[in-house]
Design a protein around this motif. Sequence first.
Motif, PDB file in Angstrom:
ATOM      1  N   UNK A  81       0.810  -1.257  -0.153  1.00  0.00           N
ATOM      2  CA  UNK A  81       0.022  -0.108   0.045  1.00  0.00           C
ATOM      3  C   UNK A  81       0.760   1.144  -0.061  1.00  0.00           C
ATOM      4  N   UNK A  82       0.452   2.368  -0.678  1.00  0.00           N
ATOM      5  CA  UNK A  82       1.039   3.523  -0.648  1.00  0.00           C
ATOM      6  C   UNK A  82       0.317   4.746   0.235  1.00  0.00           C
ATOM      7  N   UNK A  83       0.900   5.463   0.772  1.00  0.00           N
ATOM      8  CA  UNK A  83       0.404   6.487   1.589  1.00  0.00           C
ATOM      9  C   UNK A  83       0.720   7.835   1.163  1.00  0.00           C
ATOM     10  N   UNK A  84      -0.277   8.909   1.423  1.00  0.00           N
ATOM     11  CA  UNK A  84      -0.099  10.140   1.070  1.00  0.00           C
ATOM     12  C   UNK A  84      -0.536  11.231   2.291  1.00  0.00           C
ATOM     13  N   UNK A  85      -0.034  12.420   2.478  1.00  0.00           N
ATOM     14  CA  UNK A  85      -0.613  13.323   3.470  1.00  0.00           C
ATOM     15  C   UNK A  85      -0.668  14.600   2.913  1.00  0.00           C
ATOM     16  N   UNK A  86      -1.590  15.364   3.757  1.00  0.00           N
ATOM     17  CA  UNK A  86      -2.012  16.726   3.104  1.00  0.00           C
ATOM     18  C   UNK A  86      -1.904  17.408   4.398  1.00  0.00           C
ATOM     19  N   UNK A  87      -0.772  18.300   4.777  1.00  0.00           N
ATOM     20  CA  UNK A  87      -0.720  18.855   6.111  1.00  0.00           C
ATOM     21  C   UNK A  87      -0.966  20.317   5.875  1.00  0.00           C
ATOM     22  N   UNK A  88      -1.413  20.794   6.936  1.00  0.00           N
ATOM     23  CA  UNK A  88      -1.414  22.391   7.134  1.00  0.00           C
ATOM     24  C   UNK A  88      -0.615  22.581   8.360  1.00  0.00           C
TER      25      UNK A  88
ATOM     26  N   UNK B  38      -9.056  16.284  11.505  1.00  0.00           N
ATOM     27  CA  UNK B  38      -8.108  15.270  10.722  1.00  0.00           C
ATOM     28  C   UNK B  38      -9.307  14.484   9.685  1.00  0.00           C
ATOM     29  N   UNK B  39      -8.906  14.075   8.618  1.00  0.00           N
ATOM     30  CA  UNK B  39      -9.604  13.011   7.924  1.00  0.00           C
ATOM     31  C   UNK B  39      -8.753  12.141   7.237  1.00  0.00           C
ATOM     32  N   UNK B  40      -9.272  11.004   7.042  1.00  0.00           N
ATOM     33  CA  UNK B  40      -8.427   9.982   6.142  1.00  0.00           C
ATOM     34  C   UNK B  40      -9.472   9.283   5.181  1.00  0.00           C
ATOM     35  N   UNK B  41      -8.900   9.606   3.897  1.00  0.00           N
ATOM     36  CA  UNK B  41      -9.265   8.934   2.806  1.00  0.00           C
ATOM     37  C   UNK B  41      -8.664   7.735   2.312  1.00  0.00           C
TER      38      UNK B  41
ATOM     39  N   UNK C  54      -6.163  14.709  -1.964  1.00  0.00           N
ATOM     40  CA  UNK C  54      -4.488  14.034  -1.658  1.00  0.00           C
ATOM     41  C   UNK C  54      -4.643  12.670  -2.546  1.00  0.00           C
ATOM     42  N   UNK C  55      -5.723  11.970  -1.957  1.00  0.00           N
ATOM     43  CA  UNK C  55      -5.886  10.555  -2.484  1.00  0.00           C
ATOM     44  C   UNK C  55      -6.027  10.508  -3.897  1.00  0.00           C
TER      45      UNK C  55
END
Length: 183
Positions: free
Chosen positions: A44-51, A142-145, A112-113
Motif C-alpha cells: 500500500x502507498x500513503x499520502x499526506x495533506x498537512x497544514x 483530521x480526515x482519512x481517505x 490528496x488521495x
Amino acid sequence: MSRGNAPPTPPFPALMTETLSPALPDDIERLVEAVLKPACDRGLTLATAESCTGGLVASVLTDVEGRSHAFERGYVVYTDEAKAQELGVPLRLIRQNGAVSEPVARAMAEGALRESGAGAAVAITGFAGPAGPDDEPGLVHFALAASGAPTVHEEHHFGDVGRGPVRLECLRVALRLLRDAVA
C-alpha cells in the motif's frame, strides 16, 4: 489500496526513525512502525495533506530506512490558495466553512488521495498555536481517505498548549488513522 508498484518488503527488525528518533516519544515510534510495516507488507502507498503540522507526518513516514517506499507523496498546504491549487479544495468551501473545518479536512484528504494515486491519505488542518480572536488554539480537524472506503473525520481540541505539543498530538492522531486504514 495498492498501486501495485511497491517492491516486496524484506524482513527487517523493528526499525526506528533515523533522524527524529531521539526527539520522538516511544509511542510515536511504535505508531510509525504500525503504519509502515503493514503498508509495506500489503504493497500500500500513503499520502499526506498537512497544514498546521507543516510536513511532520510525511517526515516521520520517510525517515525509516527500508520502509519509506510505502510513502507516495506529501502536500504541505498552509494557505487557502495552496489547498485549492494542490488538492482541488474549492475556495468557496474554505470561505463558507473556514480552513479549519470538517468539510475542508475531508476535501484535503480526498484531494490528496485523488492527486497522488495512493491507497490512503491523511489530512490535517488546525490551529497549532496562538490563533486569531475568533479561533480556538489547539482545534484540529483530521480526515482519512482510502480507496474503496468512506472518508473518516475526527475533531480534536488539544488546548492552548503551544505549537510543539499540538503538533506531536497531531502526529499521534494522524498515525493512528493511517494505522487503522492499513491494518
